[in-house]
Every structure is written in structure tokens, then in C-alpha cells.
Design an enzyme around this catalytic site. Structure first.
Site, PDB file in Angstrom:
ATOM      1  N   CYS A 113       4.270  17.533 -10.548  1.00 39.97           N
ATOM      2  CA  CYS A 113       4.845  15.746 -10.439  1.00 39.97           C
ATOM      3  C   CYS A 113       3.951  16.142 -11.714  1.00 39.97           C
ATOM      4  O   CYS A 113       4.625  14.940 -12.612  1.00 39.97           O
ATOM      5  CB  CYS A 113       4.046  14.949  -9.186  1.00 39.97           C
ATOM      6  SG  CYS A 113       4.926  15.453  -8.114  1.00 39.97           S
ATOM      7  N   HIS A 252       4.067   8.291 -13.263  1.00 47.85           N
ATOM      8  CA  HIS A 252       5.177   9.466 -12.037  1.00 47.85           C
ATOM      9  C   HIS A 252       5.827   8.034 -10.463  1.00 47.85           C
ATOM     10  O   HIS A 252       4.733   7.600 -10.522  1.00 47.85           O
ATOM     11  CB  HIS A 252       3.867  10.738 -12.075  1.00 47.85           C
ATOM     12  CG  HIS A 252       4.581  11.278 -10.422  1.00 47.85           C
ATOM     13  ND1 HIS A 252       5.584  10.959 -10.476  1.00 47.85           N
ATOM     14  CD2 HIS A 252       4.003  11.504  -9.217  1.00 47.85           C
ATOM     15  CE1 HIS A 252       6.204  12.156  -9.232  1.00 47.85           C
ATOM     16  NE2 HIS A 252       5.042  11.995  -9.118  1.00 47.85           N
ATOM     17  N   ASN A 282      10.591  11.007  -5.211  1.00 52.98           N
ATOM     18  CA  ASN A 282       9.613  11.299  -6.276  1.00 52.98           C
ATOM     19  C   ASN A 282      10.221  12.539  -6.529  1.00 52.98           C
ATOM     20  O   ASN A 282      10.804  13.482  -5.734  1.00 52.98           O
ATOM     21  CB  ASN A 282       8.653  11.715  -5.781  1.00 52.98           C
ATOM     22  CG  ASN A 282       7.799  13.000  -6.037  1.00 52.98           C
ATOM     23  OD1 ASN A 282       7.687  13.274  -6.989  1.00 52.98           O
ATOM     24  ND2 ASN A 282       6.628  12.210  -5.410  1.00 52.98           N
TER      25      ASN A 282
HETATM   26  N1  ACO Z   1       9.040   6.551   9.616  1.00 53.86           N
HETATM   27  C1  ACO Z   1       8.103   6.222  10.901  1.00 53.86           C
HETATM   28  N2  ACO Z   1       7.008   6.336  10.767  1.00 53.86           N
HETATM   29  C2  ACO Z   1       6.155   7.500   9.342  1.00 53.86           C
HETATM   30  C3  ACO Z   1       7.014   7.739   8.447  1.00 53.86           C
HETATM   31  C4  ACO Z   1       8.235   8.182   8.691  1.00 53.86           C
HETATM   32  N3  ACO Z   1       8.616   7.866   7.987  1.00 53.86           N
HETATM   33  N4  ACO Z   1       5.508   8.374   8.881  1.00 53.86           N
HETATM   34  C5  ACO Z   1       4.860   8.820   8.779  1.00 53.86           C
HETATM   35  N5  ACO Z   1       5.159   7.854  10.241  1.00 53.86           N
HETATM   36  C6  ACO Z   1       4.560   7.250  11.158  1.00 53.86           C
HETATM   37  C7  ACO Z   1       2.658   7.907  11.146  1.00 53.86           C
HETATM   38  O1  ACO Z   1       2.926   9.209  12.377  1.00 53.86           O
HETATM   39  C8  ACO Z   1       1.294   7.046  11.430  1.00 53.86           C
HETATM   40  O2  ACO Z   1       1.730   7.276  12.719  1.00 53.86           O
HETATM   41  P1  ACO Z   1       0.671   6.468  14.131  1.00 53.86           P
HETATM   42  O3  ACO Z   1      -0.064   5.538  13.255  1.00 53.86           O
HETATM   43  O4  ACO Z   1       1.079   5.979  14.933  1.00 53.86           O
HETATM   44  O5  ACO Z   1      -0.576   7.964  13.438  1.00 53.86           O
HETATM   45  C9  ACO Z   1       2.124   5.426  10.775  1.00 53.86           C
HETATM   46  O6  ACO Z   1       3.161   5.982  10.524  1.00 53.86           O
HETATM   47  C10 ACO Z   1       1.056   5.510   8.974  1.00 53.86           C
HETATM   48  O7  ACO Z   1       1.103   7.437   8.809  1.00 53.86           O
HETATM   49  P2  ACO Z   1       0.145   7.304   7.436  1.00 53.86           P
HETATM   50  O8  ACO Z   1      -0.175   8.613   7.192  1.00 53.86           O
HETATM   51  O9  ACO Z   1      -1.330   6.957   7.967  1.00 53.86           O
HETATM   52  O10 ACO Z   1       0.411   6.399   6.072  1.00 53.86           O
HETATM   53  P3  ACO Z   1       0.631   6.335   5.026  1.00 53.86           P
HETATM   54  O11 ACO Z   1       0.795   4.483   4.438  1.00 53.86           O
HETATM   55  O12 ACO Z   1      -0.560   6.952   5.075  1.00 53.86           O
HETATM   56  O13 ACO Z   1       1.629   7.074   4.467  1.00 53.86           O
HETATM   57  C11 ACO Z   1       2.517   8.354   3.033  1.00 53.86           C
HETATM   58  C12 ACO Z   1       2.236   8.352   4.258  1.00 53.86           C
HETATM   59  C13 ACO Z   1       4.206   7.925   2.628  1.00 53.86           C
HETATM   60  C14 ACO Z   1       2.825  10.033   2.811  1.00 53.86           C
HETATM   61  C15 ACO Z   1       1.346   8.466   1.794  1.00 53.86           C
HETATM   62  O14 ACO Z   1       0.071   8.226   2.281  1.00 53.86           O
HETATM   63  C16 ACO Z   1       2.333   8.844   0.650  1.00 53.86           C
HETATM   64  O15 ACO Z   1       2.527   8.255  -0.126  1.00 53.86           O
HETATM   65  N6  ACO Z   1       0.956   9.708   0.355  1.00 53.86           N
HETATM   66  C17 ACO Z   1       0.831  10.463  -1.112  1.00 53.86           C
HETATM   67  C18 ACO Z   1       1.766  11.811  -0.648  1.00 53.86           C
HETATM   68  C19 ACO Z   1       3.192  11.595  -2.430  1.00 53.86           C
HETATM   69  O16 ACO Z   1       2.800  11.164  -2.559  1.00 53.86           O
HETATM   70  N7  ACO Z   1       3.315  13.222  -1.896  1.00 53.86           N
HETATM   71  C20 ACO Z   1       4.136  13.730  -2.971  1.00 53.86           C
HETATM   72  C21 ACO Z   1       3.746  15.179  -4.184  1.00 53.86           C
HETATM   73  S1  ACO Z   1       1.937  14.389  -4.888  1.00 53.86           S
HETATM   74  C22 ACO Z   1       2.835  13.138  -6.441  1.00 53.86           C
HETATM   75  O17 ACO Z   1       3.390  12.739  -6.267  1.00 53.86           O
HETATM   76  C23 ACO Z   1       1.700  11.976  -6.751  1.00 53.86           C
END
Ligand code: ACO
Length: 325
Positions: A113, A252, A282
Site C-alpha cells: 500500500c 492511503h 482499499n
Molecule cells: N462483518 C461483520 N462482522 C465482522 C466483520 C465483517 N465484515 N469482520 C469482522 N467482524 C466481527 C469480528 O468477527 C468480531 O466479532 P466478535 O467480537 O464476535 O469476535 C467483531 O466484528 C470485531 O472484530 P475486530 O477485528 O475487532 O474489528 P475491528 O474494529 O478491528 O475492524 C478491521 C476490523 C476493519 C479489519 C480493522 O482492524 C482494520 O481496518 N484494520 C486495518 C487493516 C487494513 O487496513 N489492512 C489493509 C492492508 S494494510 C493497509 O492498507 C494499511
């Protein structure tokens, strides 16, 4: 030493839309969760027979037309991508070939990214030597080809598309400084496990879905906020810039909450932070040129602009430039 100024911007996204409600039909998720946790409403998907070189070809055509440049004037094309058409060869030379850039050489940069920021800074060094006068930098991806739509934590985030810029020398405007960083600790936290030389593809790995992106979303989130805000601060300090003097931050587009947290950490007003994640998700190396393309009309000559990115590797950094038109 001449600076590398941006003299044209172009972008391309495929027509096909994959909305949150489309995703609701194929996995256990919902529009509300995706919007509130990420800011994403829809993303674009390339056709099966379309890939990064097709996107690149369209971007180059726009750049040449907008800038009135002949194909043979381009000397170098750098393509930032982690989803190139092939593992071998690179995609940049294929774009040159398809676009009739007969005098150009090309190479790819894979910094995930952060790819566009790394590629732009690399290209700017070629201009600074005084040897090169016209360079195209492209950033773009076909991320959907690496998505496991059974994994709701990752597949909802990514889309396809990208853009590019033309760089030319100038005494006053252009790329002024950048702080680029890396930490291979991130190697295990965000990756496509199989298909490279360590784990070549075989049936067992395909069955185990090792050909898709996996990540530790929470760790990536924290590191992204920290990496982008700390390098923005560093580049501002090194160039004696106050927040008031920055016209635009171009982050980004990984997650709107990451972008908001970076803005908050810098006490920087939302109106001057570019944002289009709702429409495209993204697109990895594609997000920053897509923002520049969409906000081009709002940019003014002399604007102080900071590009900032974080991605797989880990890689991250911030680049400061003066807008030239
Ligand atoms: N739909 C519904 N529920 C979901 C989903 C979904 N798509 N995905 C996860 N959940 C649930 C999980 O299972 C969890 O449930 P639980 O509490 O019963 O266990 C709950 O939602 C919370 O999950 P978390 O992982 O804590 O959610 P979070 O708020 O951290 O969001 C996310 C997850 C969106 C992936 C976030 O961590 C994120 O954006 N991280 C950065 C990742 C990223 O951007 N990667 C891209 C590449 S690197 C870059 O570009 C910077």
C-alpha cells in the site's frame, strides 16, 4: 538540483461495482458494520481478463492526452503494484509496450500500500540527477484477485483501480522531501502466503486458500495510525511546516477510522484530508493517485501537499511536495 513536479494526473477504476449489500449476499456481514468500521460503501472489480497493465494503459493514455506529450517522449515508467499481471515479468514494461512508449524503460516497485509513495520518491531521484525529463509513475492493483470472499475480515476492504502522474523537472515546484520506513516484522502480519518462491503454488496450498491475502487487522490498524502520523510529523518538522501551512494531506485509503485517527493525532482539519474510500475501498498502491485524480480541481499552484501511506512489509512513509498547477 531540479525538483520533480507533477504536471498531469490520471486515474482509472473498472465499471463493475461490488457494494456492501452485494457482500451481504455472499458472506455473514452487513452494510452497517462495514460502513461504521471502515467507511467503505462499495468497491470496483476488474473483469477476469483485465489486470494491472490494462489499467496502466488507460492511465498512460490519459496522461499523454492531458499533457500533450508524445509517447516517445517518456523516458521511464515505474509501476507500483503488488498484484502485477505476472510474477515474472514486471508490469511496467508491459504498460510501456501497450502504450507505445518506445523510448522508455520500466520497472515495478512492490511496497504494497506504500508503493505509490515509494515509487514517486524513487522517480523524483531520477529527475534530480538532471538526466531524466519525463517520467510516468503509476500505482494500481487488482486486489480482488487475492481476496477470499469466505474471509469477511479482509475481503470487504479491498477493491481494484489506480492512477498515475507525469513528472517533469522544475526549479521551484515538486517533490521536496520524504521519509520512508520499513519493518520486516510485518512480514507475518499481512501477506499472501503461497505463490512465491518460498511456498510455490500446489493443490494442497490452493485447497488451504493460501493464495489469498490474510492479515492481523488490529495490529495493522495500530501500526498504520502510528506510522503515518509519526512520519507526517517528522517531515513537517524537517521542513519547518506548521499544520496551517499544509493545504492537503493525501492519506492511503485503508480505513476511514485510520485516516480520522491520523488527522486527530496531528490536529489537522478533516476538510483538508482527501477521502474517497467510500467509493473504492482499499486499492493499495492505487489509493493515493486515485485521490489526486479526484481532487485535482481543488488543488492549487503552490499548495503544500503531504502524501502518507502504510502497507504490507511493513512499509510506510510520508512525502512532501509543492503542487505545480
Ligand atoms: N462483518 C461483520 N462482522 C465482522 C466483520 C465483517 N465484515 N469482520 C469482522 N467482524 C466481527 C469480528 O468477527 C468480531 O466479532 P466478535 O467480537 O464476535 O469476535 C467483531 O466484528 C470485531 O472484530 P475486530 O477485528 O475487532 O474489528 P475491528 O474494529 O478491528 O475492524 C478491521 C476490523 C476493519 C479489519 C480493522 O482492524 C482494520 O481496518 N484494520 C486495518 C487493516 C487494513 O487496513 N489492512 C489493509 C492492508 S494494510 C493497509 O492498507 C494499511
Amino acid at each position: 538540483m531540479p525538483k520533480a513536479k507533477i504536471t498531469a494526473v490520471a486515474g482509472y477504476v473498472p465499471e463493475k461495482i461490488l457494494s456492501n449489500s452485494d457482500l451481504e449476499k455472499i458472506m455473514d456481514t452487513n452494510d452497517e458494520w462495514i460502513r461504521t468500521r471502515t467507511g467503505i460503501v462499495e468497491r470496483r472489480v476488474m473483469a477476469e481478463d483485465e489486470a494491472v497493465s490494462h489499467m496502466g494503459e488507460k492511465v498512460v493514455a490519459q496522461i499523454l492526452e492531458k499533457s500533450g506529450t508524445a509517447p516517445e517522449e517518456i523516458e521511464l515508467l515505474i509501476c507500483a503494484t503488488c498484484t502485477g499481471d505476472y510474477i515474472l515479468p514486471d508490469t511496467a514494461n508491459n504498460i510501456c509496450y501497450k502504450s507505445g512508449l518506445t523510448k522508455a524503460f520500466g520497472f515495478d516497485i512492490n511496497a504494497a500500500c506504500s508503493g505509490f509513495v515509494f515509487a514517486l520518491y524513487t522517480a523524483s531521484q531520477f529527475i534530480q540527477t538532471g538526466r531524466y525529463k519525463k517520467i510516468i509513475v503509476i500505482g494500481g492493483e487488482k486486489m480482488t484477485s487475492y481476496m477470499n470472499y469466505e474471509d469477511r475480515t479482509t475481503s470487504i476492504l479491498f477493491g481494484d483501480g489506480g492512477g498515475g502522474v507525469l513528472l517533469e523537472p522544475d526549479e521551484e515546484y515538486g517533490v521536496i522531501d520524504a521519509i520512508l520506513k520499513g519493518d520486516g516484522y510485518g512480514c507475518q502480519l499481512l501477506k499472501v502466503e503461497a505463490g512465491g518462491s518460498l511456498y510455490p503454488m500446489n493443490q494442497e496450498r490452493l485447497d488451504a486458500k493460501k493464495n489469498f491475502v490474510t492479515q492481523d487487522g488490529r495490529q495493522v490498524f495500530r501500526r498504520a495510525v502510528n506510522g503515518m502520523s509519526s512520519t507526517i510529523k517528522e517531515v513537517m518538522e524537517r521542513n519547518n511546516l506548521t499544520a496551517d501551512e499544509i493545504s492537503w494531506v493525501v492519506p492511503h485509503q485503508a480505513n476511514e477510522r485510520i485516516i480520522n485517527a491520523v488527522g486527530d493525532a496531528l490536529d489537522f482539519p478533516k476538510e483538508r484530508i482527501m477521502l474517497n474510500i467510500a467509493k473504492y475501498g482499499n486499492t493499495s498502491a492505487g489509493t493515493i493517485p486515485l485521490c489526486l485524480w479526484e481532487y485535482e480541481d481543488q488543488l492549487k499552484k503552490g499548495d503544500n501537499v503531504i502524501l502518507t501511506a502504510f502497507g504490507g512489509g511493513f512499509t510506510w512513509g510520508s512525502l512532501y511536495l509543492k503542487w505545480a498547477y
